[in-house]
Design an enzyme around this catalytic site. Structure first.
Site, short mmCIF file in Angstrom:
data_model
loop_
_atom_site.label_atom_id
_atom_site.label_comp_id
_atom_site.label_asym_id
_atom_site.label_seq_id
_atom_site.Cartn_x
_atom_site.Cartn_y
_atom_site.Cartn_z
N PRO A 65 9.62 19.43 22.64
CA PRO A 65 10.88 18.62 22.45
C PRO A 65 10.74 17.17 23.43
CG PRO A 65 11.88 20.71 22.27
CD PRO A 65 10.32 20.79 22.86
N HIS A 66 10.85 16.30 22.93
CA HIS A 66 10.93 15.27 24.13
C HIS A 66 11.47 13.60 23.32
CE1 HIS A 66 7.48 14.59 21.12
NE2 HIS A 66 7.75 13.28 21.17
N CYS A 67 12.00 13.14 24.44
CA CYS A 67 12.55 11.61 24.08
C CYS A 67 12.36 10.83 25.07
CB CYS A 67 14.14 12.09 23.86
SG CYS A 67 14.92 12.55 25.30
#
Length: 169
Positions: A65-67
């Site tokens: 997961p990344h942002c």
């Protein structure tokens, strides 16, 4: 650039116990918020928005997961292990047990992508994935990742083939 430079032991949860994707994102946002001082809810919303585009589960029990978030000053990574696994929408249908999460400032898109690529490269190793799931402590997880990244970087270093430079008789 080393992925492990962005990962501290206080951002590692070796025994995550959640029921679903929303619970995972909530816990990961909490780890990131504690380290970055950014609002947890906003980080959680950014991670969830990215998941709505497509799952960050890459298969083999792994998700990344990344942002990117404008309130961050520096890239921050966190790692969480859920021994039971969580349905995270992986294409291979397997539950995800290993979550490696990255949050980056919006002004660093190139570095964000480079770190994501490094994480994915490291996690191709099935033995490393298994060792991380079994590690049991933040220190052990970080040490395994540092060791794996050291080996990866050594394998990527330019090599000088002595046989090409040797003068024959």
């Amino acid at each position: 650039m080393r992925f492990t430079d962005y990962l501290s032991e206080d951002c590692i949860s070796p025994d995550l116990r959640v029921q679903d994707k929303a619970g995972v994102l909530h816990e990961l946002a909490g780890l990131l918020a504690a380290r970055t001082k950014a609002p947890r809810q906003m980080l959680e919303e950014q991670l969830a928005a990215r998941e709505r585009i497509s799952s960050t589960a890459i298969g083999e029990g792994v998700a990344i997961p990344h942002c990117r978030f404008d309130r961050l000053r520096q890239i921050t990574a966190c790692v969480a292990v859920d021994p039971q696994g969580v349905d995270f929408g992986a294409r291979d249908g397997r539950p995800v047990r290993l979550f490696v999460t990255l949050a980056s400032p919006t002004h660093a898109p190139g570095t964000h992508l480079s770190v994501l690529a490094r994480i994915a490269a490291l996690l191709r190793d099935a033995r490393l994935r298994q060792a991380l799931v079994e590690a049991g402590s933040p220190a052990a997880i970080r040490a395994l990742l540092v060791q794996a990244e050291d080996a990866y970087l050594a394998s990527q270093a330019p090599r000088h083939d002595v046989s090409q430079h040797a003068s024959g008789p």
